[in-house]
Design a protein around this motif. Structure first.
Motif, mmCIF file in Angstrom:
data_model
loop_
_atom_site.group_PDB
_atom_site.id
_atom_site.type_symbol
_atom_site.label_atom_id
_atom_site.label_comp_id
_atom_site.label_asym_id
_atom_site.label_seq_id
_atom_site.Cartn_x
_atom_site.Cartn_y
_atom_site.Cartn_z
ATOM 1 N N CYS A 1 0.940 5.271 1.348
ATOM 2 C CA CYS A 1 0.404 6.090 2.431
ATOM 3 C C CYS A 1 -0.676 7.023 1.880
ATOM 4 O O CYS A 1 -0.437 7.745 0.909
ATOM 5 N N PRO B 1 0.821 -1.219 0.000
ATOM 6 C CA PRO B 1 0.000 0.000 0.000
ATOM 7 C C PRO B 1 0.852 1.264 0.000
ATOM 8 O O PRO B 1 2.006 1.255 0.423
ATOM 9 N N ASP C 1 -1.710 9.668 3.242
ATOM 10 C CA ASP C 1 -1.392 11.051 3.603
ATOM 11 C C ASP C 1 -0.313 11.662 2.717
ATOM 12 O O ASP C 1 -0.424 12.813 2.306
ATOM 13 N N THR D 1 1.160 -5.115 9.654
ATOM 14 C CA THR D 1 1.048 -3.666 9.790
ATOM 15 C C THR D 1 2.064 -3.003 8.881
ATOM 16 O O THR D 1 3.234 -3.376 8.872
ATOM 17 N N TYR D 2 1.600 -2.047 8.114
ATOM 18 C CA TYR D 2 2.465 -1.293 7.206
ATOM 19 C C TYR D 2 2.723 0.084 7.805
ATOM 20 O O TYR D 2 1.827 0.697 8.368
ATOM 21 N N ARG D 3 3.966 0.549 7.667
ATOM 22 C CA ARG D 3 4.379 1.840 8.229
ATOM 23 C C ARG D 3 4.909 2.728 7.122
ATOM 24 O O ARG D 3 5.698 2.300 6.281
ATOM 25 N N CYS D 4 4.469 3.981 7.143
ATOM 26 C CA CYS D 4 4.998 4.958 6.198
ATOM 27 C C CYS D 4 6.343 5.459 6.725
ATOM 28 O O CYS D 4 6.415 5.976 7.841
ATOM 29 N N ARG E 1 -0.879 1.298 9.201
ATOM 30 C CA ARG E 1 -2.147 0.723 8.719
ATOM 31 C C ARG E 1 -2.025 -0.783 8.863
ATOM 32 O O ARG E 1 -1.060 -1.370 8.418
ATOM 33 N N SER E 2 -3.023 -1.387 9.503
ATOM 34 C CA SER E 2 -2.993 -2.828 9.753
ATOM 35 C C SER E 2 -4.034 -3.535 8.891
ATOM 36 O O SER E 2 -5.133 -3.013 8.663
ATOM 37 N N TYR E 3 -3.660 -4.737 8.441
ATOM 38 C CA TYR E 3 -4.524 -5.548 7.609
ATOM 39 C C TYR E 3 -4.550 -6.973 8.145
ATOM 40 O O TYR E 3 -3.492 -7.531 8.451
ATOM 41 N N LEU F 1 2.724 6.917 9.652
ATOM 42 C CA LEU F 1 1.375 6.371 9.719
ATOM 43 C C LEU F 1 1.433 4.839 9.699
ATOM 44 O O LEU F 1 2.179 4.254 8.934
#
Length: 82
Positions: free
Chosen positions: A7, A5, A9, A68-71, A78-80, A76
């Motif tokens: 970010c 993904p 933002d 969990t992905y981190r920008c 985001r968890s999936y 930021l």
């Protein structure tokens, strides 16, 4: 998740990781469980999974590991459930 993904933002490609779930035996990968948690009252564990009467019991057939992905730019997360 096969697609990395971006970010929402700042449009930077996010980096994959996970948030460890620390236990008295070590660390595990956090999992998603269907349903709502219920209070276990005065137990040591603090919660139970719906329709369970004793300590924490997880029906693993419905769980999904959480990535969990981190920008790297803005931080930021985001968890999936994968």
């Amino acid at each position: 998740m096969s697609i990395i993904p971006r970010c929402p933002d700042c449009e930077t490609e996010m980096e994959k990781g996970f948030v460890p779930d620390n236990t008295f035996l070590g660390a595990l990968q956090t999992v998603w469980h269907p349903g709502d948690p219920e209070s276990a009252g005065d137990t040591f564990f603090g919660m139970k999974v719906k329709n369970r009467t004793k300590t924490v019991h997880i029906d693993e057939s419905g769980t999904r590991k959480i990535s969990t992905y981190r920008c790297p730019t803005c931080g930021l997360l985001r968890s999936y459930a994968e």
